[in-house]
Design an enzyme around this catalytic site. Structure first.
Site, PDB file in Angstrom:
ATOM      1  N   TYR A 170      -2.483  -0.867  10.362  1.00 32.84           N
ATOM      2  CA  TYR A 170      -2.361  -1.039   8.908  1.00 32.84           C
ATOM      3  C   TYR A 170      -1.005  -0.526   8.413  1.00 32.84           C
ATOM      4  O   TYR A 170      -0.306  -1.203   7.660  1.00 32.84           O
ATOM      5  CB  TYR A 170      -3.517  -0.280   8.238  1.00 32.84           C
ATOM      6  CG  TYR A 170      -3.687  -0.525   6.766  1.00 32.84           C
ATOM      7  CD1 TYR A 170      -4.437  -1.613   6.296  1.00 32.84           C
ATOM      8  CD2 TYR A 170      -3.128   0.328   5.814  1.00 32.84           C
ATOM      9  CE1 TYR A 170      -4.620  -1.828   4.938  1.00 32.84           C
ATOM     10  CE2 TYR A 170      -3.304   0.115   4.456  1.00 32.84           C
ATOM     11  CZ  TYR A 170      -4.055  -0.967   4.028  1.00 32.84           C
ATOM     12  OH  TYR A 170      -4.236  -1.173   2.679  1.00 32.84           O
ATOM     13  N   SER A 203       0.864  -1.187   0.000  1.00 31.77           N
ATOM     14  CA  SER A 203       0.000   0.000   0.000  1.00 31.77           C
ATOM     15  C   SER A 203       0.892   1.226   0.000  1.00 31.77           C
ATOM     16  O   SER A 203       2.068   1.149   0.408  1.00 31.77           O
ATOM     17  CB  SER A 203      -0.861  -0.016   1.265  1.00 31.77           C
ATOM     18  OG  SER A 203      -1.430   1.252   1.498  1.00 31.77           O
TER      19      SER A 203
HETATM   20  P1  NAD Z   1     -11.520  -6.156  -0.099  1.00 35.45           P
HETATM   21  O1  NAD Z   1     -12.166  -5.949   1.224  1.00 35.45           O
HETATM   22  O2  NAD Z   1     -12.318  -5.930  -1.345  1.00 35.45           O
HETATM   23  O3  NAD Z   1     -10.845  -7.591  -0.185  1.00 35.45           O
HETATM   24  C1  NAD Z   1     -10.172  -8.168   0.904  1.00 35.45           C
HETATM   25  C2  NAD Z   1     -10.071  -9.657   0.676  1.00 35.45           C
HETATM   26  O4  NAD Z   1      -9.408 -10.234   1.808  1.00 35.45           O
HETATM   27  C3  NAD Z   1     -11.439 -10.339   0.571  1.00 35.45           C
HETATM   28  O5  NAD Z   1     -11.397 -11.365  -0.385  1.00 35.45           O
HETATM   29  C4  NAD Z   1     -11.619 -10.934   1.979  1.00 35.45           C
HETATM   30  O6  NAD Z   1     -12.501 -12.046   2.020  1.00 35.45           O
HETATM   31  C5  NAD Z   1     -10.182 -11.333   2.261  1.00 35.45           C
HETATM   32  N1  NAD Z   1      -9.966 -11.592   3.674  1.00 35.45           N
HETATM   33  C6  NAD Z   1     -10.242 -10.810   4.750  1.00 35.45           C
HETATM   34  N2  NAD Z   1      -9.959 -11.455   5.890  1.00 35.45           N
HETATM   35  C7  NAD Z   1      -9.480 -12.681   5.542  1.00 35.45           C
HETATM   36  C8  NAD Z   1      -9.017 -13.807   6.274  1.00 35.45           C
HETATM   37  N3  NAD Z   1      -8.968 -13.830   7.613  1.00 35.45           N
HETATM   38  N4  NAD Z   1      -8.612 -14.883   5.567  1.00 35.45           N
HETATM   39  C9  NAD Z   1      -8.660 -14.908   4.206  1.00 35.45           C
HETATM   40  N5  NAD Z   1      -9.098 -13.874   3.477  1.00 35.45           N
HETATM   41  C10 NAD Z   1      -9.488 -12.772   4.138  1.00 35.45           C
HETATM   42  O7  NAD Z   1     -10.263  -5.169  -0.074  1.00 35.45           O
HETATM   43  P2  NAD Z   1      -9.237  -4.699  -1.209  1.00 35.45           P
HETATM   44  O8  NAD Z   1      -9.284  -3.211  -1.206  1.00 35.45           O
HETATM   45  O9  NAD Z   1      -9.405  -5.433  -2.476  1.00 35.45           O
HETATM   46  O10 NAD Z   1      -7.875  -5.104  -0.485  1.00 35.45           O
HETATM   47  C11 NAD Z   1      -6.996  -6.095  -0.979  1.00 35.45           C
HETATM   48  C12 NAD Z   1      -5.590  -5.739  -0.574  1.00 35.45           C
HETATM   49  O11 NAD Z   1      -5.228  -4.477  -1.165  1.00 35.45           O
HETATM   50  C13 NAD Z   1      -5.400  -5.553   0.944  1.00 35.45           C
HETATM   51  O12 NAD Z   1      -4.177  -6.112   1.339  1.00 35.45           O
HETATM   52  C14 NAD Z   1      -5.366  -4.054   1.106  1.00 35.45           C
HETATM   53  O13 NAD Z   1      -4.667  -3.652   2.244  1.00 35.45           O
HETATM   54  C15 NAD Z   1      -4.670  -3.648  -0.172  1.00 35.45           C
HETATM   55  N6  NAD Z   1      -4.849  -2.245  -0.568  1.00 35.45           N
HETATM   56  C16 NAD Z   1      -6.085  -1.759  -0.822  1.00 35.45           C
HETATM   57  C17 NAD Z   1      -6.206  -0.430  -1.198  1.00 35.45           C
HETATM   58  C18 NAD Z   1      -7.538   0.185  -1.504  1.00 35.45           C
HETATM   59  O14 NAD Z   1      -7.597   1.422  -1.613  1.00 35.45           O
HETATM   60  N7  NAD Z   1      -8.597  -0.586  -1.664  1.00 35.45           N
HETATM   61  C19 NAD Z   1      -5.066   0.373  -1.314  1.00 35.45           C
HETATM   62  C20 NAD Z   1      -3.832  -0.177  -1.026  1.00 35.45           C
HETATM   63  C21 NAD Z   1      -3.714  -1.488  -0.661  1.00 35.45           C
END
Ligand code: NAD
Length: 261
Positions: free
Chosen positions: A156, A143
């Site tokens: 985070y 991130s």
């Molecule tokens: P999201 O909530 O859409 O997806 C998260 C995923 O993680 C889901 O499939 C959920 O079921 C899974 N998950 C959660 N807890 C879990 C567990 N205990 N075991 C297995 N799976 C689990 O979120 P996203 O935005 O797609 O995030 C995905 C990654 O991207 C994360 O690591 C997040 O930190 C990172 N990220 C997101 C953003 C953003 O702006 N959305 C920015 C930077 C980084």
């Protein structure tokens, strides 16, 4: 179809960025293990549609990323069912927004477990096979918060900075084995993870929903636009390609200029 014959695990791929990465890797011919939480019927429909649309094998693992034994079992099952794990994408992640003194201990533990420790456990399980085959790609969704901090996101920011350090360490350990290790650091991508933190940010900063979107979230990104999950996924595909064989230990920003400021 640059990834035909490759097998990939994408953690947290039932939603958002992980789902886009799973689709993008499958489009390049990789067999996929999808993983994450959600409604069983919806996950099964997604799994079946990946197989149908891209002509690859797709299997689902319900491994809970807070449980090291389940993570190791997920990798073992993939090696048994698909023959190998060539690409490991550590993507599962959760968020919680609160001042440090009010941050619930269980949320701290959960965020560190899912966003950081799970990547260590998955790597530990997948590395022996990759080393033996002398080819591997280990990628993590870090991130912008692996490079800079924001208030109220202590767990985070800590986990993502840790993930960037783990990436560099693993890259050095695996440098002579044909295994590259990199992380990708998106800015804000519109997914359920971002949607869910809006109410807490409204409360922590005393702002309206519109103010949070425009004055907190998009304020961070000079382009004033969200990154898309498909743009992030395209970078993962590139890092899996042979053209990226000499890229290792890197942290790729895809954040609309956020961390350039
Ligand atoms: P999201 O909530 O859409 O997806 C998260 C995923 O993680 C889901 O499939 C959920 O079921 C899974 N998950 C959660 N807890 C879990 C567990 N205990 N075991 C297995 N799976 C689990 O979120 P996203 O935005 O797609 O995030 C995905 C990654 O991207 C994360 O690591 C997040 O930190 C990172 N990220 C997101 C953003 C953003 O702006 N959305 C920015 C930077 C980084």
């Amino acid at each position: 179809m640059t990834l035909k014959t490759r097998n990939a695990i994408v953690t947290g791929s039932t939603s958002g960025i992980g789902l886009a990465i799973a689709h993008a890797l499958a489009k390049e011919g990789a067999n996929i293990v999808i993983n994450g939480m959600g409604d069983t019927a919806v996950i099964e429909a997604e799994r079946a549609s990946i197989e149908k649309e891209f002509g690859v094998k797709a299997v689902y693992s319900g491994a809970d990323m807070t449980k090291p034994d389940e993570i190791h079992a997920m990798v073992k099952e993939a090696e048994t069912n698909l023959g190998s794990v060539d690409i490991l994408v550590n993507n599962a992640g959760v968020q919680h927004v609160a001042p440090i003194e009010e941050f619930p201990r269980e949320n701290w533990d959960m965020i560190i477990a899912i966003n950081l420790c799970a990547a260590f456990h998955a790597m530990a399980a997948a590395i022996p096979g990759m080393k033996a085959r002398k080819w591997g790609r280990i990628l993590s969704t870090a991130s912008a918060h692996s490079l800079v901090a924001s208030p109220f996101k202590s767990a985070y920011v800590t986990a993502k900075h840790g993930l960037a350090g783990l990436t560099k360490t693993a890259a050095l350990e695996l440098a002579t084995f044909g295994v590259t290790v990199n992380c990708v650091s998106p800015g804000y991508v519109w997914t359920p993870l971002v949607e869910k933190q809006i109410p807490d940010t409204m409360a922590a900063r005393h702002l309206t929903r519109e103010q949070v979107i425009h004055d907190v979230i998009l304020l961070a990104q000079p382009t004033k636009q969200f990154v898309t999950a498909d743009q992030v996924a395209a970078l993962f595909v590139f890092l899996c390609s042979d053209a990226a064989a000499q890229i290792t230990g890197s942290n790729y920003s895809i954040d609309g200029g956020w961390t350039a400021e």
